[in-house]
Enzyme design. Structure first.
Site, PDB file in Angstrom:
ATOM      1  N   HIS A  74       1.244  -1.096   0.154  1.00 41.50           N
ATOM      2  CA  HIS A  74      -0.197   0.575  -0.071  1.00 41.50           C
ATOM      3  C   HIS A  74       0.528   1.512   0.419  1.00 41.50           C
ATOM      4  CE1 HIS A  74      -3.738   1.850   0.908  1.00 41.50           C
ATOM      5  NE2 HIS A  74      -2.854   3.352   1.806  1.00 41.50           N
ATOM      6  N   GLU A  75       1.419   0.789   1.151  1.00 41.84           N
ATOM      7  CA  GLU A  75       3.111   3.277   0.468  1.00 41.84           C
ATOM      8  C   GLU A  75       3.423   2.363  -0.121  1.00 41.84           C
ATOM      9  OE1 GLU A  75       1.963   4.630   2.967  1.00 41.84           O
ATOM     10  OE2 GLU A  75       0.555   3.382   4.091  1.00 41.84           O
ATOM     11  N   HIS A  95       1.962   4.643  -2.966  1.00 40.71           N
ATOM     12  CA  HIS A  95       2.109   6.064  -2.413  1.00 40.71           C
ATOM     13  C   HIS A  95       3.136   7.097  -3.151  1.00 40.71           C
ATOM     14  CE1 HIS A  95      -1.708   7.062  -0.857  1.00 40.71           C
ATOM     15  NE2 HIS A  95      -1.511   6.226   0.687  1.00 40.71           N
ATOM     16  N   GLU A 137      -4.699   7.602  -2.662  1.00 44.41           N
ATOM     17  CA  GLU A 137      -5.162   6.812  -2.080  1.00 44.41           C
ATOM     18  C   GLU A 137      -5.425   5.412  -3.392  1.00 44.41           C
ATOM     19  OE1 GLU A 137      -4.901   5.621   0.857  1.00 44.41           O
ATOM     20  OE2 GLU A 137      -4.052   7.572   1.508  1.00 44.41           O
TER      21      GLU A 137
END
Length: 490
Positions: free
Chosen positions: A255-256, A259, A285
């Protein structure tokens, strides 16, 4: 020097100072000594005072009036600087500085309260933050909707009414899907065991590499609440480790990395300009959620991950890739938003959206928040909250004043649904690469269609152009219904 060039030079220094402030925040959440909290609060307040003074400098207005753009890119930079200037000049310097100080303190106070399961230790600070955020919202709204004024910082152009309408359209189908899968005869197995933290971190690095993370411009550390930080040539990720749940670590990392790949993929010509950042939090997101879910939890990628985990942990209690895929996507009751499955995740967001709107409008006081949270959670999820860290203290956002952020997670899911449909059509052989543990074709498609533009193109237009259609929840909902009907043999 032209007025346009003078403004760009001035803005470049402001962007650099802002990046330094962001690095201080990263340091506070990762390696800063716990005893340095008060000092860091004063440091954050000091740099915010300097930044606010620069962002409200009267010369900006003069430069904006006289600057002559040469192309659409110049015009977009003037538009964004002007928007930020108008917002910043409505916020008193005292308020900006005090918000920076109290939210820096609040982060540490929240972390200790969470560890001690003590809501009362955090409530006085939350009340102070809330008072300041209401003051900020009133100043920015200028007679308009206070929550919309805060939302503008994260998803420019969106309103609470628009988001509420989207959520109302999504909720019935999500609830129905949840009820169907939880009532299904076929239930996926659950991964059981104890998984050494050092092995989890080694696997997390492999996952980050599989998604094309540039280690020469990034690093990975541990944090209470995973996040990414930085831009241009330095974007860092964090994760967390739970010995009984390696998926927490691995999918937080993916997830990160989503980003950070966005920030590192922005055209280098946009560095130190207002174009050199993600265009909105919702779009940001979408990059983390599509990496984590549509790519990272796909049947193809989990096949690769199954073999890596089996080797790393000397076997699993799950014997084959198909069962592992079902386990990764298992829908189950749970308290924690960041650990939630795809079916229920947006329901967590909808609850927080309603609660924080009530906090900002004054319909809900800080001292009543825990009771309101617990009642709403019981109603929406059918479970009584057992402890504060599983309830109102689980998220860091309100402790750092990020009111208006939560709905962007669900908007990101909606955007990701649209992008995934277009990406799969453009990359028919993507699953072959994912089975080899190579997600870079997807990352490269996202870099071409999303990342490189930075803030050049407004969020709705960017997503529409990348996905070849109007932004609606339909692609996301159809994807979820198809995927989980298959897993649960509905």
């Amino acid at each position: 020097m032209s007025d346009f060039d003078a403004l760009m030079n001035f803005q470049s220094t402001t962007e650099a100072l802002s990046s330094i402030a962001e690095r201080l925040g990263w340091d506070q959440e990762t390696v800063m000594p716990r005893g340095a909290t008060e000092q860091r609060a004063e440091e954050m307040a000091a740099i915010e005072s300097v930044l606010h003074e620069r962002r409200t400098d009267p010369r900006i207005s003069e430069w904006l009036d006289r600057a002559e753009p040469e192309d659409e890119e110049d015009s977009r930079m003037l538009e964004l600087i002007g928007r930020d200037y108008r917002r910043q000049t409505r916020i008193p310097a005292r308020l900006a500085t005090e918000l920076a100080r109290i939210t820096s303190l609040g982060q540490g106070i929240w972390a200790e309260a969470r560890a001690d399961e003590d809501v009362s230790a955090f409530l006085p600070t939350l009340s102070e933050i809330l008072m300041l955020k209401r003051e900020e919202a009133a100043a920015l709204a200028d007679g308009g909707d206070a929550y919309d004024a805060l939302l503008e910082d994260y998803e420019p152009g969106s309103t609470a009414a628009q988001i509420a309408s989207i959520f109302s359209a999504m909720r019935p189908r999500l609830v129905q899907l949840r009820d169907d899968v939880m009532g299904a005869d076929h239930q996926p197995p659950q991964l059981d065991g104890q998984f050494p933290p050092e092995t989890q971190m080694r696997l997390a690095r492999q996952c980050a590499t599989a998604f094309g993370y540039d280690w020469s411009r990034g690093r990975m550390d541990l944090a209470v609440h995973p996040f990414s930080s930085g831009r241009w040539q330095d974007s860092r990720v964090t994760t967390r480790v739970v010995p009984s749940d390696p998926f927490n670590c691995l999918y937080s990392t993916i997830h990160e990395v989503g980003h950070s790949n966005y920030e590192l993929g922005i055209d280098s010509d946009h560095a130190f300009t207002v174009l050199g950042r993600g265009v909105s939090v919702g779009v940001h997101e979408s990059q983390s959620r599509i990496a984590e879910n549509q790519i990272g939890r796909s049947r193809a990628f989990t096949e690769w991950l199954f073999h890596r985990m089996s080797d790393a942990f000397d076997g699993l209690n799950i014997d084959d890739p198909d069962s592992f895929y079902a386990s990764v996507n298992r829908v189950a009751p749970g308290y924690i938003r960041t650990e939630s499955d795809e079916v229920q995740y947006n329901l967590h967001i909808m609850m927080r959206f309603d609660l924080e709107r009530d906090l900002i409008t004054g319909r809900l006081a800080a001292e009543d928040l825990e009771e309101a949270w617990n009642a709403r959670f019981l109603r929406d999820f059918g479970m009584a909250v057992d402890r504060p860290s599983n309830g109102v203290l689980q998220d860091v956002h309100w402790s750092v004043g990020m009111f208006g952020y939560f709905p962007t997670y669900a908007l990101g899911n909606v955007y990701a649904g649209c992008l995934n449909r277009a990406m799969r059509a453009a990359l028919p052989d993507l699953d072959e690469a994912l089975r080899r543990g190579d997600a870079t074709p997807a990352v490269e498609w996202l870099r071409e269609n999303i990342h490189r533009h930075g803030s050049l193109i407004p969020a709705p237009t960017l997503i529409e152009e990348a996905s070849n259609g109007v932004v609606t929840p339909e692609p996301l909902l159809s994807y979820l219904e198809e995927k989980f009907s298959d897993i649960y043999s509905l």
